[in-house]
Design an enzyme around this catalytic site. Structure first.
Site, PDB file in Angstrom:
ATOM      1  N   CYS A 209       0.870  -1.172   0.000  1.00 35.15           N
ATOM      2  CA  CYS A 209       0.000   0.000   0.000  1.00 35.15           C
ATOM      3  C   CYS A 209       0.913   1.230   0.000  1.00 35.15           C
ATOM      4  O   CYS A 209       2.134   1.093  -0.003  1.00 35.15           O
ATOM      5  CB  CYS A 209      -1.002  -0.007   1.154  1.00 35.15           C
TER       6      CYS A 209
ATOM      7  N   CYS B 130      -1.848   1.244  -4.208  1.00 35.08           N
ATOM      8  CA  CYS B 130      -0.547   1.843  -4.537  1.00 35.08           C
ATOM      9  C   CYS B 130      -0.497   2.303  -5.985  1.00 35.08           C
ATOM     10  O   CYS B 130       0.470   2.900  -6.430  1.00 35.08           O
ATOM     11  CB  CYS B 130       0.620   0.902  -4.222  1.00 35.08           C
TER      12      CYS B 130
ATOM     13  N   CYS C 236       3.508   0.186  -8.221  1.00 37.32           N
ATOM     14  CA  CYS C 236       3.890  -1.210  -8.022  1.00 37.32           C
ATOM     15  C   CYS C 236       4.424  -1.789  -9.331  1.00 37.32           C
ATOM     16  O   CYS C 236       3.729  -1.793 -10.338  1.00 37.32           O
ATOM     17  CB  CYS C 236       2.684  -2.007  -7.551  1.00 37.32           C
TER      18      CYS C 236
END
Length: 140
Positions: free
Chosen positions: A11, A85, A89
């Site tokens: 996150c 996120c 990522c």
């Protein structure tokens, strides 16, 4: 996947949702799964309300620290679970990705964090079943 599946929770701040998920997976998955968590912009400390919510179920995450998301962590994981996120990522072919849409507990009181915690717990139980890992007793 290897004999022991590895899961990475990501996150933004690695202070609430991903830490609670990692805490549940460690507690319920035991030695049957490898657990990592990280954030695209890690906070200075774990959300104290997330710590309190987990402590209510007997899971201690006080020793955890927010960690920065690295390419190595993604490459070393079989399953990458993102929690808001976004594009931060990294994506690698052959990895299993899931995006869990969960409310952010940042700045919320314990009454608002408990339902988030409970939703994470349910998703962890389902993930363990999907991975073929026998879950320990689920705390209430």
């Amino acid at each position: 996947m290897t004999d022991k599946p590895s899961v990475l929770f990501v996150c933004v701040h690695n202070a609430g949702r991903s830490q609670m998920a990692a805490g549940f997976l460690r507690a319920l998955g035991g030695d049957g799964v490898e657990v990592r968590s990280a954030g695209s912009a890690p906070a200075d400390q774990i959300n104290p309300v997330a710590v309190e919510a987990m402590a209510e179920l007997g899971i201690d995450i006080t020793a955890e620290q927010p960690k920065v998301l690295t390419t190595d962590a993604v490459q070393a994981s079989d399953v990458v679970i993102t929690m808001g996120c976004g594009d931060a990522c990294p994506i690698f072919p052959g990895k299993r990705y899931e995006d869990w849409e969960l409310q952010d507990p940042a700045g919320q009181g314990i009454e608002a964090v408990r339902p988030i915690r409970d939703e994470i717990r349910g998703r962890i139980v389902a993930l363990l079943e999907d991975l073929g890992v026998v879950a320990a007793a689920v705390p209430n």
